[in-house]
Design an enzyme around this catalytic site. Structure first.
Site, PDB file in Angstrom:
ATOM      1  N   GLU A  31     -15.145  33.344  50.062  1.00  0.00           N
ATOM      2  CA  GLU A  31     -13.817  33.078  50.639  1.00  0.00           C
ATOM      3  C   GLU A  31     -13.062  34.377  50.872  1.00  0.00           C
ATOM      4  O   GLU A  31     -13.084  35.271  50.016  1.00  0.00           O
ATOM      5  CB  GLU A  31     -13.040  32.172  49.671  1.00  0.00           C
ATOM      6  N   HIS A  32     -12.385  34.434  52.002  1.00  0.00           N
ATOM      7  CA  HIS A  32     -11.592  35.618  52.376  1.00  0.00           C
ATOM      8  C   HIS A  32     -12.461  36.862  52.403  1.00  0.00           C
ATOM      9  O   HIS A  32     -12.022  37.942  51.990  1.00  0.00           O
ATOM     10  CB  HIS A  32     -10.409  35.819  51.413  1.00  0.00           C
ATOM     11  N   SER A  65      -4.325  14.534  74.373  1.00  0.00           N
ATOM     12  CA  SER A  65      -4.977  14.220  73.095  1.00  0.00           C
ATOM     13  C   SER A  65      -4.845  12.732  72.809  1.00  0.00           C
ATOM     14  O   SER A  65      -3.787  12.139  73.056  1.00  0.00           O
ATOM     15  CB  SER A  65      -4.295  15.021  71.983  1.00  0.00           C
ATOM     16  N   ALA A 117      -5.566  20.166  56.285  1.00  0.00           N
ATOM     17  CA  ALA A 117      -6.279  19.973  55.018  1.00  0.00           C
ATOM     18  C   ALA A 117      -7.174  21.163  54.678  1.00  0.00           C
ATOM     19  O   ALA A 117      -7.927  21.123  53.717  1.00  0.00           O
ATOM     20  CB  ALA A 117      -7.115  18.694  55.082  1.00  0.00           C
ATOM     21  N   GLY A 118      -7.113  22.230  55.482  1.00  0.00           N
ATOM     22  CA  GLY A 118      -7.967  23.386  55.214  1.00  0.00           C
ATOM     23  C   GLY A 118      -9.422  23.114  55.543  1.00  0.00           C
ATOM     24  O   GLY A 118     -10.317  23.745  54.993  1.00  0.00           O
ATOM     25  N   SER A 122      -8.772  23.210  63.559  1.00  0.00           N
ATOM     26  CA  SER A 122      -8.532  24.026  64.747  1.00  0.00           C
ATOM     27  C   SER A 122      -9.833  24.634  65.275  1.00  0.00           C
ATOM     28  O   SER A 122     -10.061  24.664  66.485  1.00  0.00           O
ATOM     29  CB  SER A 122      -7.482  25.104  64.484  1.00  0.00           C
ATOM     30  N   GLU A 154      -8.450  32.348  69.006  1.00  0.00           N
ATOM     31  CA  GLU A 154      -7.497  32.102  67.913  1.00  0.00           C
ATOM     32  C   GLU A 154      -6.724  33.376  67.561  1.00  0.00           C
ATOM     33  O   GLU A 154      -5.523  33.335  67.313  1.00  0.00           O
ATOM     34  CB  GLU A 154      -8.228  31.542  66.681  1.00  0.00           C
ATOM     35  N   ASP A 166     -15.211  30.014  60.337  1.00  0.00           N
ATOM     36  CA  ASP A 166     -14.997  28.601  60.686  1.00  0.00           C
ATOM     37  C   ASP A 166     -15.656  28.252  62.017  1.00  0.00           C
ATOM     38  O   ASP A 166     -16.331  27.230  62.154  1.00  0.00           O
ATOM     39  CB  ASP A 166     -13.495  28.295  60.762  1.00  0.00           C
ATOM     40  N   TYR A 218      -1.880  35.368  54.804  1.00  0.00           N
ATOM     41  CA  TYR A 218      -3.259  35.607  55.239  1.00  0.00           C
ATOM     42  C   TYR A 218      -3.365  37.006  55.859  1.00  0.00           C
ATOM     43  O   TYR A 218      -4.230  37.803  55.509  1.00  0.00           O
ATOM     44  CB  TYR A 218      -3.668  34.537  56.254  1.00  0.00           C
TER      45      TYR A 218
HETATM   46  C1  GLA Z   1      -9.416  30.634  57.123  1.00  0.00           C
HETATM   47  C2  GLA Z   1      -9.906  31.549  58.246  1.00  0.00           C
HETATM   48  C3  GLA Z   1     -11.344  32.011  57.999  1.00  0.00           C
HETATM   49  C4  GLA Z   1     -11.511  32.580  56.592  1.00  0.00           C
HETATM   50  C5  GLA Z   1     -10.895  31.642  55.547  1.00  0.00           C
HETATM   51  C6  GLA Z   1     -10.906  32.240  54.179  1.00  0.00           C
HETATM   52  O1  GLA Z   1     -10.135  29.436  57.124  1.00  0.00           O
HETATM   53  O2  GLA Z   1      -9.866  30.869  59.488  1.00  0.00           O
HETATM   54  O3  GLA Z   1     -11.723  32.956  58.969  1.00  0.00           O
HETATM   55  O4  GLA Z   1     -10.971  33.859  56.499  1.00  0.00           O
HETATM   56  O5  GLA Z   1      -9.560  31.279  55.870  1.00  0.00           O
HETATM   57  O6  GLA Z   1     -12.197  32.432  53.726  1.00  0.00           O
END
Ligand code: GLA
Length: 378
Positions: A31-32, A65, A117-118, A122, A154, A166, A218
């Site tokens: 992550e990140h 949509s 919801a993460g 998108s 994006e 993503d 972020y």
């Molecule tokens: C979001 C961003 C991704 C990634 C994650 C964290 O989902 O779109 O590119 O950086 O956060 O891992």
């Protein structure tokens, strides 16, 4: 899909020429670190975003949509450039812009990835439109090209400085497997992720929280990693080791140090997690998932009380591992649990949320699913 096709015809008065779909994602670990050229291990979920698209002869882009039926957003194709009008439509316009489409198009989308919801609703939207346009205009772009194009959409059109995880997994995900993605060159390896045969389940917990820090927070984390790379004259955190980071600690700020420590240790955890998965060692995988959460919570400081409560309640009820996923400050957590404990874990999380006065969480499960696809019609 038949309903999206007929809704398209009803709305625009002509037939759709392509139907496309792309999934959301969860991330097992990593992550990140996508924007630090690291490794990530996400999988595509079953929930997806759909798009029906056709050319028109009016030189206009029309976007609608199924979720917001009373609006058709319309813009001249010549005006599709960063800074244009549009709300959520910018995710679609950005893809049209990066793929340099010059003909008018009508697009009807139908999003079934829970938004906020993460779970990358998108990216699912962007990638469904990208594979649809790629097929419709015979652009012949590879999945890697489309991943870079949708990330650029994006970054430069929507203005969110996301990494490439993503979009890549939405495009390249495989049924039954997690996707080990090297974010430096977009090479991939499918790593089978079959929890069911081990009597396990991956529970996805949508905290329903969405904290204001999301956007600025972020960008700030990303900027810290880039600042460390610049001060150390290296391309990215991928080129850093804990030995070098510790020996040059005095050259960077304390905040930069802990952000970089997350990046370096998380890249190592992804490699260890892949080895654990290949050995069907879910105990080690669970431990690495827990360490990832602690690092995101304490070093990267992108967790929040709702995410921590979901993780704590899962672990207290016997989960092998649990952590926040995605950008953080809200969104979802995952818990790797024994399948027969799923009700107990859900109850424990619900109880903890109600005691803390948090909004009730939502729960999902999903097997690793296929990536995006498009089908030409007529
Ligand atoms: C979001 C961003 C991704 C990634 C994650 C964290 O989902 O779109 O590119 O950086 O956060 O891992």
């Amino acid at each position: 899909m038949a309903t999206l096709e007929s809704a398209f015809q009803e709305l625009f008065g002509h037939r759709a020429q392509v139907l496309a779909e792309a999934p959301g994602r969860v991330n097992l670990i990593g992550e990140h670190i996508d924007y630090s050229e690291g490794f990530v291990l996400p999988f595509a979920i079953a929930d997806r975003s759909y798009a029906a698209i056709a050319r028109n002869n009016d030189g206009l882009v029309r976007i609608a949509s199924q979720q917001r039926k009373n609006r058709i957003f319309t813009i001249d194709i010549k005006d599709v450039k960063p800074g244009s009008a549009g709300e959520w439509e910018k995710y679609v316009l950005g893809v049209i812009w990066t793929l340099e489409i010059s003909s008018g198009v009508d697009i009807l989308v139908d999003g079934h990835v829970p938004s906020g919801a993460g779970l990358s609703s998108s990216a699912a939207l962007e990638c469904s439109v990208a594979v649809g346009l790629n097929a419709l205009f015979s652009l012949d772009k590879s999945l890697e090209d489309l991943a870079r194009a949708t990330q650029k959409a994006e970054n430069d059109y929507v203005g969110m400085p996301c990494g490439i995880m993503d979009q890549s997994v939405s495009l390249m995900g495989r049924e039954g497997s997690a996707l080990l993605l090297d974010c430096r060159d977009l090479t991939t390896e499918s790593v089978p992720f079959d929890v069911a045969s081990q009597g396990l389940e991956l529970l996805i917990i949508d905290t329903q929280a969405h904290h204001a820090l999301v956007d600025g927070g972020y960008a700030e984390r990303r900027a810290s990693c880039e600042a460390v790379a610049a001060k150390f004259s290296i391309p990215s955190m991928r080129n850093l080791t804990m030995e070098v980071l510790d020996s040059r600690r005095s050259e960077i700020t304390e905040v930069e140090y802990i952000r970089a420590r997350h990046a370096v240790t998380e890249i190592a955890r992804v490699k260890d997690a892949v080895a654990a998965l290949k050995a069907s060692d879910f105990t080690t995988l669970g431990r690495l998932i827990n360490e990832s959460h602690i690092s995101l919570r304490d070093d990267y400081t992108v967790s929040c009380p709702e995410l921590d409560a979901a993780v704590d309640a899962s672990l207290a009820t016997g989960a092998l591992g649990s952590r926040m996923v995605g950008g953080g400050f809200g969104g979802s957590a995952i818990a790797l649990i024994k399948a027969d404990q799923i009700d107990a874990v859900k109850e424990a999380i619900k109880k903890s949320y109600s005691e803390k006065g948090f909004k009730a969480p939502r729960f999902f499960t999903s097997l690793p699913s296929a990536g995006a696809s498009a089908r030409l019609l007529h």
